[in-house]
Design a protein around this motif. Structure first.
Motif, PDB file in Angstrom:
ATOM      1  N   ALA A   1      57.239  45.657  12.100  1.00 60.34           N
ATOM      2  CA  ALA A   1      58.401  46.097  11.331  1.00 60.34           C
ATOM      3  C   ALA A   1      59.581  45.139  11.510  1.00 60.34           C
ATOM      4  CB  ALA A   1      58.794  47.516  11.746  1.00 60.34           C
ATOM      5  N   ILE A   2      59.906  44.826  12.765  1.00 57.37           N
ATOM      6  CA  ILE A   2      61.047  43.937  13.018  1.00 57.37           C
ATOM      7  C   ILE A   2      60.749  42.519  12.541  1.00 57.37           C
ATOM      8  CG2 ILE A   2      62.558  42.984  14.788  1.00 57.37           C
ATOM      9  CD1 ILE A   2      62.064  45.470  16.449  1.00 57.37           C
ATOM     10  N   GLY A   3      59.575  42.005  12.893  1.00 60.72           N
ATOM     11  CA  GLY A   3      59.236  40.636  12.526  1.00 60.72           C
ATOM     12  C   GLY A   3      59.135  40.434  11.023  1.00 60.72           C
ATOM     13  N   THR A   4      58.558  41.408  10.307  1.00 60.59           N
ATOM     14  CA  THR A   4      58.440  41.278   8.860  1.00 60.59           C
ATOM     15  C   THR A   4      59.804  41.308   8.186  1.00 60.59           C
ATOM     16  OG1 THR A   4      56.253  42.328   8.884  1.00 60.59           O
ATOM     17  CG2 THR A   4      57.435  42.302   6.787  1.00 60.59           C
ATOM     18  N   LEU A   5      60.660  42.230   8.598  1.00 61.47           N
ATOM     19  CA  LEU A   5      61.976  42.352   7.975  1.00 61.47           C
ATOM     20  C   LEU A   5      62.806  41.090   8.188  1.00 61.47           C
ATOM     21  CD1 LEU A   5      64.073  44.063   6.503  1.00 61.47           C
ATOM     22  CD2 LEU A   5      64.755  45.009   8.717  1.00 61.47           C
ATOM     23  N   LEU A   6      62.917  40.642   9.429  1.00 63.17           N
ATOM     24  CA  LEU A   6      63.733  39.466   9.702  1.00 63.17           C
ATOM     25  C   LEU A   6      63.075  38.192   9.186  1.00 63.17           C
ATOM     26  CD1 LEU A   6      65.068  40.229  13.299  1.00 63.17           C
ATOM     27  CD2 LEU A   6      66.172  40.599  11.102  1.00 63.17           C
ATOM     28  N   GLY A   7      61.767  38.122   9.242  1.00 61.12           N
ATOM     29  CA  GLY A   7      61.072  36.930   8.766  1.00 61.12           C
ATOM     30  C   GLY A   7      61.204  36.732   7.270  1.00 61.12           C
ATOM     31  N   VAL A   8      61.065  37.812   6.480  1.00 57.73           N
ATOM     32  CA  VAL A   8      61.154  37.680   5.028  1.00 57.73           C
ATOM     33  C   VAL A   8      62.596  37.393   4.606  1.00 57.73           C
ATOM     34  CG1 VAL A   8      61.545  40.112   4.477  1.00 57.73           C
ATOM     35  CG2 VAL A   8      60.297  38.676   2.873  1.00 57.73           C
ATOM     36  N   ILE A   9      63.575  37.945   5.315  1.00 58.09           N
ATOM     37  CA  ILE A   9      64.975  37.655   5.000  1.00 58.09           C
ATOM     38  C   ILE A   9      65.303  36.197   5.300  1.00 58.09           C
ATOM     39  CG2 ILE A   9      67.353  38.144   5.701  1.00 58.09           C
ATOM     40  CD1 ILE A   9      66.567  41.048   6.048  1.00 58.09           C
ATOM     41  N   ALA A  10      64.867  35.708   6.462  1.00 60.10           N
ATOM     42  CA  ALA A  10      65.144  34.321   6.822  1.00 60.10           C
ATOM     43  C   ALA A  10      64.439  33.354   5.889  1.00 60.10           C
ATOM     44  CB  ALA A  10      64.717  34.066   8.267  1.00 60.10           C
ATOM     45  N   GLY A  11      63.194  33.650   5.538  1.00 60.62           N
ATOM     46  CA  GLY A  11      62.445  32.743   4.681  1.00 60.62           C
ATOM     47  C   GLY A  11      62.949  32.709   3.250  1.00 60.62           C
ATOM     48  N   TYR A  12      63.474  33.819   2.757  1.00 62.51           N
ATOM     49  CA  TYR A  12      63.921  33.862   1.367  1.00 62.51           C
ATOM     50  C   TYR A  12      65.328  33.282   1.196  1.00 62.51           C
ATOM     51  CZ  TYR A  12      65.422  35.638  -3.159  1.00 62.51           C
ATOM     52  OH  TYR A  12      65.923  35.736  -4.445  1.00 62.51           O
ATOM     53  N   TYR A  13      66.252  33.706   2.036  1.00 63.82           N
ATOM     54  CA  TYR A  13      67.635  33.271   1.862  1.00 63.82           C
ATOM     55  C   TYR A  13      67.881  31.866   2.405  1.00 63.82           C
ATOM     56  CZ  TYR A  13      68.900  37.969   0.385  1.00 63.82           C
ATOM     57  OH  TYR A  13      68.992  39.155  -0.307  1.00 63.82           O
ATOM     58  N   GLY A  14      67.219  31.486   3.501  1.00 67.94           N
ATOM     59  CA  GLY A  14      67.412  30.156   4.054  1.00 67.94           C
ATOM     60  C   GLY A  14      68.841  29.948   4.543  1.00 67.94           C
ATOM     61  N   GLY A  15      69.241  28.683   4.659  1.00 67.65           N
ATOM     62  CA  GLY A  15      70.610  28.362   5.034  1.00 67.65           C
ATOM     63  C   GLY A  15      70.989  28.903   6.396  1.00 67.65           C
ATOM     64  N   TRP A  16      72.221  29.413   6.479  1.00 71.86           N
ATOM     65  CA  TRP A  16      72.719  29.914   7.763  1.00 71.86           C
ATOM     66  C   TRP A  16      71.997  31.179   8.200  1.00 71.86           C
ATOM     67  CZ3 TRP A  16      74.788  34.742   8.330  1.00 71.86           C
ATOM     68  CH2 TRP A  16      75.178  35.422   7.172  1.00 71.86           C
ATOM     69  N   VAL A  17      71.494  31.968   7.224  1.00 71.04           N
ATOM     70  CA  VAL A  17      70.721  33.159   7.585  1.00 71.04           C
ATOM     71  C   VAL A  17      69.450  32.757   8.322  1.00 71.04           C
ATOM     72  CG1 VAL A  17      69.527  35.187   6.693  1.00 71.04           C
ATOM     73  CG2 VAL A  17      71.666  34.453   5.635  1.00 71.04           C
ATOM     74  N   ASP A  18      68.754  31.769   7.782  1.00 73.20           N
ATOM     75  CA  ASP A  18      67.536  31.282   8.423  1.00 73.20           C
ATOM     76  C   ASP A  18      67.849  30.692   9.794  1.00 73.20           C
ATOM     77  OD1 ASP A  18      64.924  30.501   8.852  1.00 73.20           O
ATOM     78  OD2 ASP A  18      65.146  28.626   7.761  1.00 73.20           O
ATOM     79  N   ALA A  19      68.968  29.983   9.903  1.00 70.46           N
ATOM     80  CA  ALA A  19      69.329  29.375  11.187  1.00 70.46           C
ATOM     81  C   ALA A  19      69.603  30.434  12.247  1.00 70.46           C
ATOM     82  CB  ALA A  19      70.559  28.475  10.995  1.00 70.46           C
ATOM     83  N   VAL A  20      70.316  31.494  11.874  1.00 71.90           N
ATOM     84  CA  VAL A  20      70.634  32.554  12.837  1.00 71.90           C
ATOM     85  C   VAL A  20      69.365  33.273  13.287  1.00 71.90           C
ATOM     86  CG1 VAL A  20      71.798  34.776  13.124  1.00 71.90           C
ATOM     87  CG2 VAL A  20      72.986  32.884  12.000  1.00 71.90           C
ATOM     88  N   VAL A  21      68.515  33.641  12.328  1.00 67.59           N
ATOM     89  CA  VAL A  21      67.282  34.363  12.678  1.00 67.59           C
ATOM     90  C   VAL A  21      66.352  33.469  13.498  1.00 67.59           C
ATOM     91  CG1 VAL A  21      65.241  35.512  11.749  1.00 67.59           C
ATOM     92  CG2 VAL A  21      67.470  35.882  10.677  1.00 67.59           C
ATOM     93  N   SER A  22      66.259  32.202  13.154  1.00 71.97           N
ATOM     94  CA  SER A  22      65.384  31.288  13.896  1.00 71.97           C
ATOM     95  C   SER A  22      65.859  31.111  15.331  1.00 71.97           C
ATOM     96  CB  SER A  22      65.336  29.931  13.191  1.00 71.97           C
ATOM     97  OG  SER A  22      64.768  30.052  11.902  1.00 71.97           O
ATOM     98  N   ARG A  23      67.170  30.995  15.517  1.00 69.17           N
ATOM     99  CA  ARG A  23      67.677  30.866  16.891  1.00 69.17           C
ATOM    100  C   ARG A  23      67.469  32.159  17.665  1.00 69.17           C
ATOM    101  NH1 ARG A  23      67.815  26.894  14.598  1.00 69.17           N
ATOM    102  NH2 ARG A  23      65.708  27.064  15.448  1.00 69.17           N
TER     103      ARG A  23
END
Length: 332
Positions: free
Chosen positions: A137-159
């Protein structure tokens, strides 16, 4: 004179396929993606065998209490008359196996091993399934948000993923489980221990699922169906949950089946270290803990819970491999 019309072909042969009157429906019926995947899955005999074992294990865990009630199996009943008082070993060969105790009895206390294996099945599967569900649940939600929006959202989730992956998970799980053994959040005893194990294992393992979902989402967001949804005015949440998530079901399902046996081993390891399920509640890891202390008395006691964990993990891995091959359109 005009040439005669050739009549050697039958009416069914000269008509279009869509209007064939004598053709069977199965000859012209298309197959859905689910049906194609099921057909490919059935060809993998090892995956089918693993799936059957998984279904039986789930049924065993769900029906553990009724089975114990019907057959009169008490995992905590003492049968010290079946144990040698001096050697502490079960009387008879193969750990005291008999018609009344098909898997033998526990050294020292004489508790029935079959009853304890059945009792431990629902504990191990409940912890593993709950932790897997939380991670997914957590990994899918944050992973799909980071992968779709990219940019600073992806950077925050990746860190954030890197931060969680940097934790020494085993030591962290031991410290949290040990600190919350007495009581917390209005819970105590077995419900508290199961809840703590689900939280510790699931919450700190979500980055593995998040990385897979993020990578798949970054590939899917450039596909034509996403561009078509945007051109029709669809916004981010609609695209995430109606366009991208349905196409992520296959990798999520496959990785979940591979994550469950990992969580089973993690729970067994924590119980083995004494910070998981506390005795006298039966658990496969707890049984191994006792078996290590008594292996010189009766090696058979270590074999039974060890084989239970081995068969469960192997069955889930075979099922996961079969699902991966069946749902991957590029596989043969």
């Amino acid at each position: 004179m005009t040439a005669p019309i050739e009549t050697t072909k039958s009416a069914a042969e000269v008509q279009p396929e869509a209007v064939l009157t004598g053709a069977k429906q199965s000859q012209i019926e298309g197959r859905s993606l689910g049906r194609i995947a099921w057909t490919r899955f059935k060809r993998d005999k090892a995956a089918v065998a693993g799936g059957i074992v998984v279904i039986l294990l789930v049924l065993l865990a769900i029906l553990a209490k009724p089975i114990q009630a019907v057959f009169g199996l008490d995992p905590n009943a003492l049968n010290q008359d079946l144990v040698d008082p001096q050697l502490l070993a079960p009387k008879g060969a193969w750990g005291g196996m008999s018609w009344d105790h098909p898997l033998g009895v526990e050294p020292g206390l004489g508790r029935d091993l079959l009853a304890r294996i059945i009792e431990g099945s629902w504990v191990s599967l409940l912890v593993a399934a709950g932790a897997t569900l939380l991670s997914v649940a957590i990994g899918t939600l944050l992973g799909v948000i980071a992968g779709y929006y990219g940019g600073w959202v992806d950077a925050v989730v990746s860190r954030l993923m890197d931060t969680f992956l940097a934790f020494p998970l085993l030591l962290f799980a031991i410290s949290i489980s040990a600190a919350l053994q007495d009581g917390a959040f209005g819970l105590s005893g077995l419900p508290l221990r199961i809840g703590v194990l689900i939280f510790v294992i699931g919450f700190f393992n979500w980055p593995y699922m998040g990385r897979i979902v993020r990578a798949q989402t970054m590939s899917l967001r450039r596909r034509e169906f996403v561009d078509a949804s945007r051109s029709l005015g669809a916004r981010g949440p609609f695209i995430l949950f109606r366009e991208l998530l349905p196409n992520l079901v296959a990798p999520i399902l496959v990785y979940s089946t591979l994550l469950i046996p990992t969580n089973i081993l993690f729970e067994a390891g924590l119980s083995f270290l004494g910070v998981g399920i506390a005795p006298p509640q039966a658990s496969w890891g707890g049984m191994l803990t006792t078996a290590v202390d008594l292996y010189e008395v009766d090696l058979h006691y270590m074999f039974v819970p060890g084989m239970a964990i081995f068969i469960t993990v192997l069955a889930f891995n075979l099922l996961g491999d079969g699902l991966r091959d069946a749902l991957d359109p590029r596989s043969k």
